[in-house]
Design a protein around this motif. Structure first.
Motif, PDB file in Angstrom:
ATOM      1  N   SER A  54       8.279  12.726 -34.449  1.00  0.00           N
ATOM      2  CA  SER A  54       8.157  11.727 -33.702  1.00  0.00           C
ATOM      3  C   SER A  54       8.487  11.475 -32.427  1.00  0.00           C
ATOM      4  N   LYS A  55       9.259  12.627 -31.916  1.00  0.00           N
ATOM      5  CA  LYS A  55       9.779  12.657 -30.497  1.00  0.00           C
ATOM      6  C   LYS A  55       8.924  13.690 -29.965  1.00  0.00           C
ATOM      7  N   LEU A  56       8.090  14.299 -30.415  1.00  0.00           N
ATOM      8  CA  LEU A  56       7.007  15.405 -30.117  1.00  0.00           C
ATOM      9  C   LEU A  56       6.686  15.063 -28.558  1.00  0.00           C
ATOM     10  N   LYS A  57       7.052  15.861 -27.323  1.00  0.00           N
ATOM     11  CA  LYS A  57       6.116  15.422 -26.122  1.00  0.00           C
ATOM     12  C   LYS A  57       5.139  16.529 -25.620  1.00  0.00           C
ATOM     13  N   THR A  58       5.358  17.639 -25.899  1.00  0.00           N
ATOM     14  CA  THR A  58       4.222  18.751 -25.754  1.00  0.00           C
ATOM     15  C   THR A  58       3.858  19.504 -26.943  1.00  0.00           C
TER      16      THR A  58
ATOM     17  N   GLU B  76       3.218  11.047 -38.404  1.00  0.00           N
ATOM     18  CA  GLU B  76       3.723   9.972 -37.635  1.00  0.00           C
ATOM     19  C   GLU B  76       3.052   9.914 -36.663  1.00  0.00           C
ATOM     20  N   HIS B  77       2.937   8.906 -35.978  1.00  0.00           N
ATOM     21  CA  HIS B  77       2.364   8.485 -34.515  1.00  0.00           C
ATOM     22  C   HIS B  77       3.392   8.960 -33.426  1.00  0.00           C
ATOM     23  N   PHE B  78       2.890   9.736 -32.535  1.00  0.00           N
ATOM     24  CA  PHE B  78       3.723   9.955 -31.497  1.00  0.00           C
ATOM     25  C   PHE B  78       2.948  10.262 -30.209  1.00  0.00           C
ATOM     26  N   ASN B  79       3.539  10.102 -29.037  1.00  0.00           N
ATOM     27  CA  ASN B  79       2.464  10.136 -27.799  1.00  0.00           C
ATOM     28  C   ASN B  79       2.997  11.173 -27.187  1.00  0.00           C
ATOM     29  N   LEU B  80       2.127  12.329 -26.957  1.00  0.00           N
ATOM     30  CA  LEU B  80       2.284  13.594 -26.339  1.00  0.00           C
ATOM     31  C   LEU B  80       1.953  13.283 -24.558  1.00  0.00           C
ATOM     32  N   THR B  81       3.013  13.913 -23.936  1.00  0.00           N
ATOM     33  CA  THR B  81       2.548  13.928 -22.447  1.00  0.00           C
ATOM     34  C   THR B  81       1.654  15.250 -22.155  1.00  0.00           C
ATOM     35  N   SER B  82       2.031  16.166 -22.956  1.00  0.00           N
ATOM     36  CA  SER B  82       1.021  17.489 -22.553  1.00  0.00           C
ATOM     37  C   SER B  82       0.440  18.199 -23.781  1.00  0.00           C
TER      38      SER B  82
ATOM     39  N   ILE C  69      -2.338  10.596 -30.871  1.00  0.00           N
ATOM     40  CA  ILE C  69      -1.195  11.446 -30.114  1.00  0.00           C
ATOM     41  C   ILE C  69      -1.572  11.947 -29.041  1.00  0.00           C
ATOM     42  N   ILE C  70      -3.000  12.191 -28.465  1.00  0.00           N
ATOM     43  CA  ILE C  70      -3.088  12.774 -27.295  1.00  0.00           C
ATOM     44  C   ILE C  70      -3.905  11.693 -26.176  1.00  0.00           C
ATOM     45  N   LYS C  71      -3.852  10.368 -26.931  1.00  0.00           N
ATOM     46  CA  LYS C  71      -4.677   9.525 -26.046  1.00  0.00           C
ATOM     47  C   LYS C  71      -3.865   9.349 -24.634  1.00  0.00           C
ATOM     48  N   ASN C  72      -2.496   9.366 -24.782  1.00  0.00           N
ATOM     49  CA  ASN C  72      -1.705   8.946 -23.651  1.00  0.00           C
ATOM     50  C   ASN C  72      -1.305  10.165 -22.735  1.00  0.00           C
ATOM     51  N   SER C  73      -1.909  11.528 -23.131  1.00  0.00           N
ATOM     52  CA  SER C  73      -1.419  12.717 -22.635  1.00  0.00           C
ATOM     53  C   SER C  73      -1.604  12.818 -21.081  1.00  0.00           C
TER      54      SER C  73
ATOM     55  N   SER D  32     -17.105   4.590 -34.049  1.00  0.00           N
ATOM     56  CA  SER D  32     -16.279   3.535 -34.231  1.00  0.00           C
ATOM     57  C   SER D  32     -15.180   3.228 -33.061  1.00  0.00           C
ATOM     58  N   TRP D  33     -14.811   4.201 -32.295  1.00  0.00           N
ATOM     59  CA  TRP D  33     -13.989   4.046 -31.249  1.00  0.00           C
ATOM     60  C   TRP D  33     -14.575   3.859 -29.946  1.00  0.00           C
ATOM     61  N   THR D  34     -15.483   2.747 -29.851  1.00  0.00           N
ATOM     62  CA  THR D  34     -16.279   2.682 -28.614  1.00  0.00           C
ATOM     63  C   THR D  34     -15.658   2.399 -27.110  1.00  0.00           C
ATOM     64  N   SER D  35     -14.308   1.806 -27.448  1.00  0.00           N
ATOM     65  CA  SER D  35     -13.774   1.546 -25.931  1.00  0.00           C
ATOM     66  C   SER D  35     -12.616   2.740 -25.834  1.00  0.00           C
ATOM     67  N   PHE D  36     -12.681   3.755 -26.738  1.00  0.00           N
ATOM     68  CA  PHE D  36     -11.679   4.706 -26.284  1.00  0.00           C
ATOM     69  C   PHE D  36     -11.773   5.460 -24.769  1.00  0.00           C
ATOM     70  N   GLN D  37     -10.430   5.627 -24.406  1.00  0.00           N
ATOM     71  CA  GLN D  37     -10.232   5.973 -22.962  1.00  0.00           C
ATOM     72  C   GLN D  37      -8.871   6.777 -22.924  1.00  0.00           C
ATOM     73  N   PHE D  38      -9.014   7.891 -22.203  1.00  0.00           N
ATOM     74  CA  PHE D  38      -7.867   8.609 -22.014  1.00  0.00           C
ATOM     75  C   PHE D  38      -7.170   8.151 -20.524  1.00  0.00           C
ATOM     76  N   TYR D  39      -6.574   7.016 -20.635  1.00  0.00           N
ATOM     77  CA  TYR D  39      -6.058   6.240 -19.535  1.00  0.00           C
ATOM     78  C   TYR D  39      -5.108   6.935 -18.536  1.00  0.00           C
ATOM     79  N   LYS D  40      -4.210   7.625 -19.266  1.00  0.00           N
ATOM     80  CA  LYS D  40      -3.075   8.367 -18.258  1.00  0.00           C
ATOM     81  C   LYS D  40      -3.499   9.683 -18.005  1.00  0.00           C
TER      82      LYS D  40
END
Length: 385
Positions: A203-207, A221-227, A252-256, A277-285
């Motif tokens: 859950s703590k994975l960043k890259t 588990e859901h975690f957010n990668l930076t890279s 997990i790559i959405k906020n990379s 199904s995910w028609t509003s999906f974007q890679f915002y960051k």
């Protein structure tokens, strides 16, 4: 013509040269083999503190535990432990809490017997508290094979401070499970040509950096990668192109902020789910994209443009053209311009670098396509190399 000065340093006794090298920073010391033939021999002997036959992994544990960081002559050390006549493990304790562990075979081969590997890292109650010795925070494992993976897993239970794990060239590895509920931050896997299943619970994975055939990836588990790096230009390794967990992978790559992706992975796996199904999906960051493709023909530019429209904050795009990159043979019946639902103007895109393309016409087509999605008042540099 002046006479060449004698190499006084190379003529020094081996013991003195080894002592001198022990004070040199590791990244500099490892370059000494390029100085001369003499120094190649010196480096091969440098800081080898054990050389035993029929040893066990316990010898490596003692080697790590007894490390004295306050003794300059022991700040960089290497251990060679022979398992049998044809195999030995080389262990190097490098600065910044980095440990390199490589399994080497005297015949130069890579063991390819198939095996499944489960790695547990940072259990809530470590098997042994590391009160002294070398504290391993980054571990690089090279060429672990079927007869050694269990002893390596056992040793890892003692590494309560491990933050970064790199696994490469495990030729026989077919299934890998990483279970790290607390501190593992960085995971890198490359050169594992038989890997078919990758199971991650961290859950703590960043890259997450992956290179090779794309396996079936299971995320618990859901975690957010930076890279995130998916250099899977060789194509998929799973059967019948079945990838059941793409939804969790997207989460997990959405906020990379940095992402490496192949066109085929976007077309076959990502675009179908966001189109249906995910028609509003974007890679915002996402600020930096590295895109891998086999060419920059018009039919390949279109998916890239569609992907960029999903990235409103994108600033830099690096495109690598490799003619050997996998490309799907199937006709994909998906919307070729899914990004039209989102803003057409990318306000932050500043730089696009195209590497490996020798076709000037393709480059011009790319520039024209980019001009349609960037602000006309915004300077955009497109470089080709």
């Amino acid at each position: 013509m002046s006479e060449q000065r004698p190499d006084i340093i190379s003529s020094l006794p081996l013991e003195l040269l080894l002592y001198i090298i022990s004070f040199i920073p590791f990244e500099s010391a490892r370059l000494t083999p390029f100085v001369s033939t003499r120094f190649r021999f010196v480096w091969s002997q440098a800081l080898v503190v054990a050389h035993s036959h029929n040893g066990s992994i316990e010898a490596i544990s003692r080697f790590i535990h007894n490390f004295n960081e306050h003794d300059p002559s022991k700040n960089t050390r290497k251990m060679e432990l022979h398992f049998d006549k044809s195999t030995f493990v080389s262990t190097i304790l490098a600065p910044n809490n980095v440990m390199h562990m490589s399994f080497i075979f005297s015949d130069g081969s890579k063991r390819e017997e198939s095996f499944c590997w489960r790695i547990e890292i940072n259990k809530q109650i470590p098997r042994r508290v590391e009160s002294k010795g070398f504290l391993v925070k980054t571990l690089c494992l090279d060429s672990v094979y079927s007869l050694t993976h269990e002893v390596v897993s056992s040793m890892l239970l003692d590494f309560s401070l491990l933050e970064s794990l790199k696994i490469c060239d495990c030729k026989g590895l077919t299934s890998l499970t990483i279970d790290s509920p607390t501190k593992l931050l960085h995971l890198s896997i490359s050169g594992c040509t038989k890997l078919r299943y990758l199971d991650i619970r961290s859950s703590k994975l960043k890259t997450l950096h992956y290179q090779g055939f794309l396996p079936s990836i299971k995320i618990h588990e859901h975690f957010n990668l930076t890279s995130a790096i998916f250099d899977v230009r060789r194509g998929p390794s799973y059967c019948n192109n079945a990838f059941d967990d793409i939804g969790h992978l997207l989460l997990i790559i959405k906020n990379s902020q940095s992402l490496t992706l192949c066109r085929w992975m976007f077309e076959e796996l990502i675009r179908p789910i966001i189109s249906s199904s995910w028609t509003s999906f974007q890679f915002y960051k996402l600020h930096e994209l590295r895109w891998i493709d086999n060419s920059m023909k018009q039919e390949n530019i279109n998916p890239l443009i569609s992907f960029l429209k999903l990235c409103p904050s994108i600033e830099h795009v690096f495109i690598t053209i490799d003619s050997n990159t996998y490309s799907s043979n199937e006709e994909l019946s998906v919307d070729s311009d899914h990004g039209s639902k989102h803003a057409r103007v990318l306000k932050n895109l500043k730089l696009v670098v195209l590497e490996g393309s020798k076709n000037e016409e393709d480059t011009n087509q790319l520039i024209l396509a980019l001009q349609e999605i960037v602000n006309s008042d915004q300077p955009l540099r497109v470089l080709s190399s």
